[in-house]
Design an enzyme around this catalytic site. Structure first.
Site, PDB file in Angstrom:
ATOM      1  N   SER B 200       0.840  -1.201   0.000  1.00 42.86           N
ATOM      2  CA  SER B 200       0.000   0.000   0.000  1.00 42.86           C
ATOM      3  C   SER B 200       0.877   1.253   0.000  1.00 42.86           C
ATOM      4  CB  SER B 200      -0.945  -0.069   1.209  1.00 42.86           C
ATOM      5  OG  SER B 200      -1.972   0.865   1.079  1.00 42.86           O
ATOM      6  N   ASP B 363      -8.967  -5.752  -4.529  1.00 41.74           N
ATOM      7  CA  ASP B 363      -8.575  -4.473  -3.913  1.00 41.74           C
ATOM      8  C   ASP B 363      -9.534  -3.354  -4.319  1.00 41.74           C
ATOM      9  OD1 ASP B 363      -7.189  -2.224  -2.939  1.00 41.74           O
ATOM     10  OD2 ASP B 363      -5.241  -3.096  -3.412  1.00 41.74           O
ATOM     11  N   HIS B 396      -7.990  -5.155  -0.352  1.00 44.21           N
ATOM     12  CA  HIS B 396      -6.683  -4.517  -0.203  1.00 44.21           C
ATOM     13  C   HIS B 396      -5.835  -5.205   0.871  1.00 44.21           C
ATOM     14  CE1 HIS B 396      -4.057  -1.029  -0.658  1.00 44.21           C
ATOM     15  NE2 HIS B 396      -4.085  -0.805   0.636  1.00 44.21           N
TER      16      HIS B 396
END
Lengths: 416, 416
Positions: B200, B363, B396
């Protein structure tokens, strides 16, 4: 007040386009009718949208599905076409979260067309030369302050107290919306719906219709919808609403009195969430990574990017024409979708009609896989069903502003 | 304070699991090490995570990429393994939005393991018998109130005034994070990075590293990341931040003094958005459509569904251990990703290293298509690149809590 009305009915569809059309050189600024007229291949120019008249339907004494009494219900509606003697050529069009019943036609000769005008009208896929088309304003409508929207909800006056209901208005569900529409159809002497159709929250109403009144519904068309309001969606809807509750001006919904400030800041933040969530990166691309004019976000924390400033301005303009409590009630109504049933399969076991399901591939609100699952569940329930996928860069919004692309699929569906 | 620490470093990863583990019977509650140990196929039981020590690095006089002066920088870090004489067996692991540098190992024998412990340690894919692995706390770290996190940001004292910087702290970018890490690596006598990797926001740091110091980076592994911070993402990040600014207790960031209330409500709403956005429906399914205990949302507007109540409680617990201004600075740092370059292609033209890109199929924050585009851009830039897709129900978050599934891909990548 044509401009104001245009802003209001564009609603979820296009608050940005309405508030600041210059910001949107791309697809959003293109009127649906400027597309190649799939609906009217023989015409060089599509005919202008016909004039429609907004009317009011009201009745006394409604008991919600949750058992609460509402002394009086008022709802705005409009129709186009003529109901036949059998009362079986009616089409009900149901609206999205921030919309109202101005789904087709124009209210003034120079006014904007309704949000699904591209597919509704003489010679269009939902052909008003053949069908009697009805669209009404839901209960707890977000556009309560709009003089063209007629609704009953927290911003309405409670006849028992002479003051706005605020948060003492009863909880209502999508099924309650259907019940009020049923009273309207009875009043209009409609006996059968050749089609019930709507985008987004409108799709939830269409599905509830098919489950509640299977014998009355011949065709169902959920667009950018879902068959399941699962925990992930319950959570998202709550997050949409939370800026309103966080705004101290909300005062637990008691903000209607004179001299009180409405929770515009919280409502605007809520509308920003809805706006971005219901779009996709293709829509956002027009803003690029530009700073807002004269600003420098790389050096000053208070400075903004262009997309942030555009969302801020459009959402605040829209907030002034919306009602915060009604937003909260709409969220709850959506969360309660099919809530009277054990689950989707149990609900669809009671459903009638033939189905056309229209997801949008880039949908971030109701991802297309939810429509796939709805189609699978309809097959398990033995319902005839077809699916066509809307394409385009605008995510969820494709089902409102770009519905013309499904014109032929809708025409075929109605011909069968 | 092992428990408190666990809550803090789980961070973006799993605030809910940390705050209320009983709520999460599914995948989130399963420690990463309980998975079949892809990394250690020969062992019946994976070895416990080794002890690591948190250290501090500080230096005087940093000028941000935007040109502002910060008199002193402090950063926490930890290492495992031994740097070789050439200084070229180092691995830098960069953390996600709400994380810190506790990426591997345990701080106490009975303490929790770091967030990527499943792939870092003796014999694991990032093998600390072979590599010298470093992870540090970013600038403007969200966990500023945590005694184990060492960071410089708005909650730090400005030596010129003796008071917290608040919103007078300069804007910093992901590239600034990289610059501070570069000073740390210089201090540690690291000359080459065999790998820079992170999930991320960590992926953004890894990419900036490869662009800023191409000669120093041999391998780059962006996980659940993006190569482009486009307008849609700029808008989403701003929406994450907006509940903080809407909270009147925020007071333009001036809430650090005694007797002042921190904007916990706004910060909690922001954390709820991050939490739900970084997950997917598979994760949410555990809550079903259940009302919160003893509540009736179908009849009472103030009542809640189970997922709403769980998000409320977890986010408020997490908010008490986080800093609201730091959240705003982190958002801006992310928005400025690669902001010194004309675009992704221009940036990658300067990049070095071989690449392994690991998106998560479900995601919702950085949709997998962004990783596809990063891979295509790397190919255009002539960079060697491979991609493997993480699968699972957690959106995610797969890139943090389920990274073990990429163990073999990472091992192969490092062997080449």
């Amino acid at each position: 007040m044509t401009t104001r009305r245009s802003l209001l009915v564009a609603a979820w569809a296009a608050p940005l386009a309405a508030a600041a059309p210059g910001l949107l050189p791309g697809t959003l600024a293109r009127p649906a009718l400027a597309r190649p007229a799939l609906a009217q291949p023989a015409l060089a120019q599509p005919a202008p949208a016909p004039l429609v008249e907004r009317r009011e339907f009201s009745f006394q004494g409604y008991t919600t599905r949750g058992g609460a009494a509402i002394p009086a219900i008022r709802t705005g509606y409009q129709t186009l076409g003529t109901l036949n003697a059998a009362g079986d050529n009616a089409v009900l069009v149901t609206h999205f979260f921030s919309g109202n019943g101005h789904a087709f036609g124009r209210l003034q000769p120079d006014g904007p067309a309704g949000w699904w005008d591209a597919i509704i009208g003489p010679g269009r896929p939902i052909d008003t030369d053949r069908y009697f088309v009805i669209a009404s304003d839901t209960m707890v409508n977000l556009n309560a302050p709009d003089r063209h929207t007629i609704t009953t909800g927290p911003a309405s006056v409670n006849p028992s107290t002479g003051r706005p209901w605020g948060m003492s208005f009863p909880v209502v569900s999508i099924r309650d919306f259907v019940e009020v529409q049923k009273r309207l159809l009875d009043h209009l002497k409609v006996r059968k719906l050749a089609l019930v159709a709507g985008p987004s929250m409108g799709s939830l109403q269409a599905i509830e219709w098919a489950v509640a009144y299977p014998e009355m519904v011949e065709r169902v068309m959920p667009v950018i919808g879902t068959g399941e309001m699962d925990a992930w969606m319950l959570g998202w809807l709550d997050l949409w609403a939370s800026p309103i509750r966080t705004d101290l001006a909300w005062r637990n919904g008691d903000y209607y009195g004179q001299g009180r400030e409405a929770p515009l800041r919280g409502l605007a933040e809520a509308l920003k969430l809805v706006t971005l969530h219901s779009r996709d990166r293709g829509w956002a691309r027009q803003f690029g990574r530009r700073p807002a004019e004269g600003q420098d976000p790389a050096r000053r924390m208070q400075d903004r990017f262009a997309i942030e400033a555009a969302l801020d301005a459009a959402a605040m303009a829209r907030a002034r024409l919306s009602d915060a409590n009604s937003f909260l009630y709409l969220v709850r109504a959506n969360q309660l979708f099919l809530g009277e049933h054990e689950g989707l399969d149990a609900a669809l076991a009671k459903a009638g009609g033939r189905w056309l399901v229209l997801p949008s591939r880039g949908d971030r609100v109701f991802p297309a896989e939810y429509s796939d699952e709805l189609v699978a569940a309809l097959r398990r329930a033995g319902r005839p069903v077809a699916q066509a996928v809307l394409e385009g860069p605008q995510g969820h919004l494709e089902g409102v502003v770009a519905i013309a692309q499904a014109g032929e699929a809708i025409r075929d569906f109605l011909a069968r």
